[in-house]
Design an enzyme around this catalytic site. Structure first.
Site, PDB file in Angstrom:
ATOM      1  N   SER A   1       0.838  -1.207   0.000  1.00 36.10           N
ATOM      2  CA  SER A   1       0.000   0.000   0.000  1.00 36.10           C
ATOM      3  C   SER A   1       0.869   1.252   0.000  1.00 36.10           C
ATOM      4  O   SER A   1       0.351   2.353   0.077  1.00 36.10           O
ATOM      5  CB  SER A   1      -0.911  -0.010   1.227  1.00 36.10           C
ATOM      6  OG  SER A   1      -0.152  -0.238   2.399  1.00 36.10           O
TER       7      SER A   1
ATOM      8  N   THR B   1     -40.526  26.368  -7.967  1.00 29.79           N
ATOM      9  CA  THR B   1     -40.794  24.983  -7.569  1.00 29.79           C
ATOM     10  C   THR B   1     -41.022  24.256  -8.887  1.00 29.79           C
ATOM     11  O   THR B   1     -41.567  24.846  -9.844  1.00 29.79           O
ATOM     12  CB  THR B   1     -42.042  24.843  -6.673  1.00 29.79           C
ATOM     13  OG1 THR B   1     -43.189  25.274  -7.415  1.00 29.79           O
ATOM     14  CG2 THR B   1     -41.943  25.698  -5.405  1.00 29.79           C
ATOM     15  N   HIS B   2     -40.588  23.024  -8.973  1.00 31.74           N
ATOM     16  CA  HIS B   2     -40.655  22.245 -10.231  1.00 31.74           C
ATOM     17  C   HIS B   2     -39.929  22.965 -11.370  1.00 31.74           C
ATOM     18  O   HIS B   2     -40.287  22.786 -12.534  1.00 31.74           O
ATOM     19  CB  HIS B   2     -42.110  21.962 -10.652  1.00 31.74           C
ATOM     20  CG  HIS B   2     -42.983  21.477  -9.544  1.00 31.74           C
ATOM     21  ND1 HIS B   2     -43.154  20.137  -9.265  1.00 31.74           N
ATOM     22  CD2 HIS B   2     -43.718  22.151  -8.604  1.00 31.74           C
ATOM     23  CE1 HIS B   2     -43.967  19.993  -8.224  1.00 31.74           C
ATOM     24  NE2 HIS B   2     -44.318  21.211  -7.794  1.00 31.74           N
TER      25      HIS B   2
ATOM     26  N   SER C   1     -14.742  26.899 -26.259  1.00 30.48           N
ATOM     27  CA  SER C   1     -14.895  25.675 -27.046  1.00 30.48           C
ATOM     28  C   SER C   1     -13.836  25.672 -28.135  1.00 30.48           C
ATOM     29  O   SER C   1     -13.485  26.726 -28.669  1.00 30.48           O
ATOM     30  CB  SER C   1     -16.290  25.650 -27.663  1.00 30.48           C
ATOM     31  OG  SER C   1     -16.290  24.892 -28.852  1.00 30.48           O
TER      32      SER C   1
ATOM     33  N   LYS D   1     -18.663  30.249 -27.614  1.00 31.24           N
ATOM     34  CA  LYS D   1     -18.971  29.548 -26.362  1.00 31.24           C
ATOM     35  C   LYS D   1     -18.192  30.055 -25.154  1.00 31.24           C
ATOM     36  O   LYS D   1     -17.028  30.388 -25.249  1.00 31.24           O
ATOM     37  CB  LYS D   1     -18.683  28.037 -26.517  1.00 31.24           C
ATOM     38  CG  LYS D   1     -19.650  27.291 -27.383  1.00 31.24           C
ATOM     39  CD  LYS D   1     -21.072  27.306 -26.882  1.00 31.24           C
ATOM     40  CE  LYS D   1     -21.292  26.405 -25.698  1.00 31.24           C
ATOM     41  NZ  LYS D   1     -21.395  24.998 -26.054  1.00 31.24           N
TER      42      LYS D   1
ATOM     43  N   ASN E   1     -18.159  28.354 -21.435  1.00 28.98           N
ATOM     44  CA  ASN E   1     -18.762  27.216 -20.737  1.00 28.98           C
ATOM     45  C   ASN E   1     -18.480  27.225 -19.231  1.00 28.98           C
ATOM     46  O   ASN E   1     -17.391  27.583 -18.804  1.00 28.98           O
ATOM     47  CB  ASN E   1     -18.224  25.899 -21.326  1.00 28.98           C
ATOM     48  CG  ASN E   1     -18.689  25.689 -22.759  1.00 28.98           C
ATOM     49  OD1 ASN E   1     -19.778  26.124 -23.130  1.00 28.98           O
ATOM     50  ND2 ASN E   1     -17.857  25.047 -23.557  1.00 28.98           N
TER      51      ASN E   1
ATOM     52  N   GLU F   1     -19.629  22.338 -13.794  1.00 25.78           N
ATOM     53  CA  GLU F   1     -19.949  20.989 -14.285  1.00 25.78           C
ATOM     54  C   GLU F   1     -19.045  19.934 -13.652  1.00 25.78           C
ATOM     55  O   GLU F   1     -19.489  18.833 -13.312  1.00 25.78           O
ATOM     56  CB  GLU F   1     -19.809  20.930 -15.809  1.00 25.78           C
ATOM     57  CG  GLU F   1     -20.888  21.740 -16.516  1.00 25.78           C
ATOM     58  CD  GLU F   1     -20.592  21.875 -18.001  1.00 25.78           C
ATOM     59  OE1 GLU F   1     -20.769  20.891 -18.723  1.00 25.78           O
ATOM     60  OE2 GLU F   1     -20.157  22.959 -18.430  1.00 25.78           O
TER      61      GLU F   1
ATOM     62  N   TYR G   1      -9.166  -7.106  12.814  1.00 21.26           N
ATOM     63  CA  TYR G   1      -8.564  -6.560  11.590  1.00 21.26           C
ATOM     64  C   TYR G   1      -8.594  -7.582  10.469  1.00 21.26           C
ATOM     65  O   TYR G   1      -8.384  -8.779  10.662  1.00 21.26           O
ATOM     66  CB  TYR G   1      -7.102  -6.138  11.843  1.00 21.26           C
ATOM     67  CG  TYR G   1      -6.442  -5.601  10.579  1.00 21.26           C
ATOM     68  CD1 TYR G   1      -6.612  -4.270  10.193  1.00 21.26           C
ATOM     69  CD2 TYR G   1      -5.694  -6.436   9.747  1.00 21.26           C
ATOM     70  CE1 TYR G   1      -6.045  -3.790   9.015  1.00 21.26           C
ATOM     71  CE2 TYR G   1      -5.130  -5.961   8.567  1.00 21.26           C
ATOM     72  CZ  TYR G   1      -5.304  -4.639   8.206  1.00 21.26           C
ATOM     73  OH  TYR G   1      -4.758  -4.166   7.045  1.00 21.26           O
TER      74      TYR G   1
ATOM     75  N   LYS H   1      -8.065   3.445   2.637  1.00 17.35           N
ATOM     76  CA  LYS H   1      -7.248   4.649   2.447  1.00 17.35           C
ATOM     77  C   LYS H   1      -7.478   5.370   1.126  1.00 17.35           C
ATOM     78  O   LYS H   1      -7.695   6.582   1.100  1.00 17.35           O
ATOM     79  CB  LYS H   1      -5.775   4.309   2.661  1.00 17.35           C
ATOM     80  CG  LYS H   1      -5.432   4.309   4.155  1.00 17.35           C
ATOM     81  CD  LYS H   1      -4.100   3.720   4.467  1.00 17.35           C
ATOM     82  CE  LYS H   1      -4.136   2.234   4.665  1.00 17.35           C
ATOM     83  NZ  LYS H   1      -5.181   1.682   5.511  1.00 17.35           N
TER      84      LYS H   1
HETATM   85  N1  ARG Z   1      -1.158  -1.540   5.278  1.00 15.60           N
HETATM   86  C1  ARG Z   1      -2.049  -2.079   6.238  1.00 15.60           C
HETATM   87  C2  ARG Z   1      -3.385  -1.356   6.130  1.00 15.60           C
HETATM   88  O1  ARG Z   1      -3.451  -0.388   5.481  1.00 15.60           O
HETATM   89  C3  ARG Z   1      -1.523  -1.908   7.614  1.00 15.60           C
HETATM   90  C4  ARG Z   1      -1.992  -2.921   8.602  1.00 15.60           C
HETATM   91  C5  ARG Z   1      -1.509  -4.253   8.216  1.00 15.60           C
HETATM   92  N2  ARG Z   1      -1.724  -5.216   9.224  1.00 15.60           N
HETATM   93  C6  ARG Z   1      -1.569  -6.491   8.979  1.00 15.60           C
HETATM   94  N3  ARG Z   1      -1.750  -7.301   9.948  1.00 15.60           N
HETATM   95  N4  ARG Z   1      -1.313  -6.966   7.777  1.00 15.60           N
HETATM   96  O2  ARG Z   1      -4.377  -1.752   6.675  1.00 15.60           O
END
Ligand code: ARG
Length: 459
Positions: free
Chosen positions: A22, A154-155, A276, A282, A284, A289, A316, A324
């Protein structure tokens, strides 16, 4: 070799490293990780779990590493999987074996929960600042337009006359709720998970309250299993950002409509609109948007994490690493949208005359015409019917109620007198609505005053 390599007879496949890691996205947690580790080792030393000298060496090494990361001179390694193990490995490389004491009485499970909570707290504070700037802009715009009459809809059909200030202040209320939701999310986030360990704490005599105080958490997670498996605060944040984006998206939709040739209520500044490549005429509203469009990815992040979490047994599970990118993306998105949206509306021109014309042209005073008859003694239902007939007549003759001669009024009902014109003038319609929360200059000014108080002491 991996930090957990002892139990393994051979190296993991590169595909596994790549799939599992990660670091490409959680590298942004480096600061929280380091600050959290420093608090942890100081507590270990205070509790005589590790020697004070070791804690000091670790702290010094971590601070140097932090400075180098901020300088951009540190390269993270995918083989070390995530930010937690990258930092630990780098510290071992730099200060040697003493760094291996850092992870005493801790697991990555409580460590990652800590880092994410600290990160979310910091981001909420920043987002709140941006939101307050936007709310301040709304007050500035509204203050200038307490007598700028426009049609209320309204509407998407013209309904009753209001003022531009009244309309803008509706968004202020939405954003005020968003602000409060951010506060709520902050409270939900502000409990310390560290000390939960992998899931069942540890046999070392940790002082969690000390760590909580050092890291400015106002409480600790009361159950270690929940401490490592709770991601509700992430969902609270994703929902809060989704709702905020939904509000910006509704506002954007109106700006897109208002800047069309059909409405011409506002004109966006050249600096905040685009042209454009083929049609020379144009101009825009791309920013509006894109804000509207980006609400989609933010809702997606919410649904995505809800779905990730829904089947997870305690405690966990690696699935939770998926939290994340979802929260980072929503945070990045809202932090991009708020400032540019603010600039866009701050600089847009308001076409007051066109707003007035639209309010004058759509029978927005028909309710007031009916109320005029009620004040003269008719029942509202009968009044409604009389005015309905008059409107039908006007539509056929292509006239407005203001333009209709008195004898036509009187031919439909003898009770009409010359004071009908005053009663249905748009400024009467708006300013007689003195009920709290309404469009009259008096009511909106009172609302603006309250809104200013909120900005001075937001809560
Ligand atoms: N990179 C992991 C996460 O984002 C950290 C925790 C990992 N824990 C484990 N027991 N593998 O959740």
């Amino acid at each position: 070799m991996k930090l957990w390599g002892g139990r393994f007879a051979k190296e993991t496949d590169t595909l596994t490293d790549h799939f599992n890691s990660s670091i490409s996205f959680d590298a942004r947690l480096y600061k929280q990780d380091i600050i959290g580790s420093i608090a942890h080792v100081s507590m270990l030393a205070k509790q005589n779990i590790i020697p004070e000298t070791d804690s000091k060496l670790i702290e010094k090494g971590l601070l140097e590493l932090l400075a180098d990361i901020e300088k951009g001179s540190v390269v993270f390694n995918e083989k070390m999987e995530d930010i937690h193990m990258n930092i630990e490995a780098l510290l071992i490389e730099r200060i040697g074996d003493v760094a291996k004491r850092m992870h005493t009485g801790r697991s990555r499970n409580d460590q990652v929960a800590l880092d994410v909570r600290m990160y979310v707290r910091d981001e909420i504070t920043e987002i709140k600042g941006m939101l307050l700037n936007l709310m301040d802009t709304l007050i500035t715009i509204a203050s200038k337009h307490t007598s700028t009459i426009m049609p209320g809809y309204t509407h998407l059909q013209r309904a009753q006359p209001i003022t531009f200030a009244h309309h803008i202040m509706a968004y202020f209320e939405m954003l005020k709720r968003d602000y409060r939701r951010l506060d709520f999310t902050y409270k939900m986030t502000n409990a310390l998970p560290l000390g939960s360990g992998a899931l069942a704490t540890t046999t070392y005599p940790l002082d969690r309250d000390f760590v909580a105080e050092t890291l400015q958490f106002d409480s600790i997670c009361e159950n270690s299993i929940d401490g490592v498996s709770d991601r509700d605060f992430c969902l609270d944040l994703l929902y809060t950002i989704s709702t905020l984006m939904m509000h910006l998206s509704r506002f954007s939709e109106e700006i897109i409509l208002w800047s069309s040739h059909e409405f011409r209520f506002v004109e966006l500044d050249d600096a905040y609109s685009t042209g454009s490549s083929i049609m020379p005429q144009k101009k825009n509203p791309d920013i509006a948007e894109l804000v509207r469009g980006k609400s989609g990815r933010v809702y997606g992040n919410l649904m995505s994490l809800m779905t990730t979490m829904k089947g997870l047994p305690l405690a966990y599970n690696k699935d939770m690493q998926e939290d994340k990118e979802r929260i980072f993306d929503s945070i990045d998105t809202i932090k991009m949208c708020l400032p540019i949206f603010n600039e866009m509306i701050k600089t847009m021109k308001v076409r007051e005359k066109n707003m007035y014309k639209a309010a004058a042209g759509g029978f927005t005073n028909a309710t007031d015409a009916a109320d005029y008859l009620v004040k003269k003694g008719l029942a509202f239902r009968d009044a409604h019917e009389v005015i309905g007939k008059l409107v039908l007549h006007c539509v056929t003759e292509n006239l407005s109620l203001e333009e209709l001669p008195l004898d036509v009024y009187q031919s439909i009902h003898p009770i009409f007198e010359a004071d009908i014109y005053e009663a249905i003038s748009l400024s009467t319609c708006v300013n007689e609505r003195q009920v709290k929360g309404g469009p009259s200059m008096q009511a909106v000014s009172a609302h603006i005053a309250k809104a200013k108080d909120f900005l001075n002491h937001p809560e």
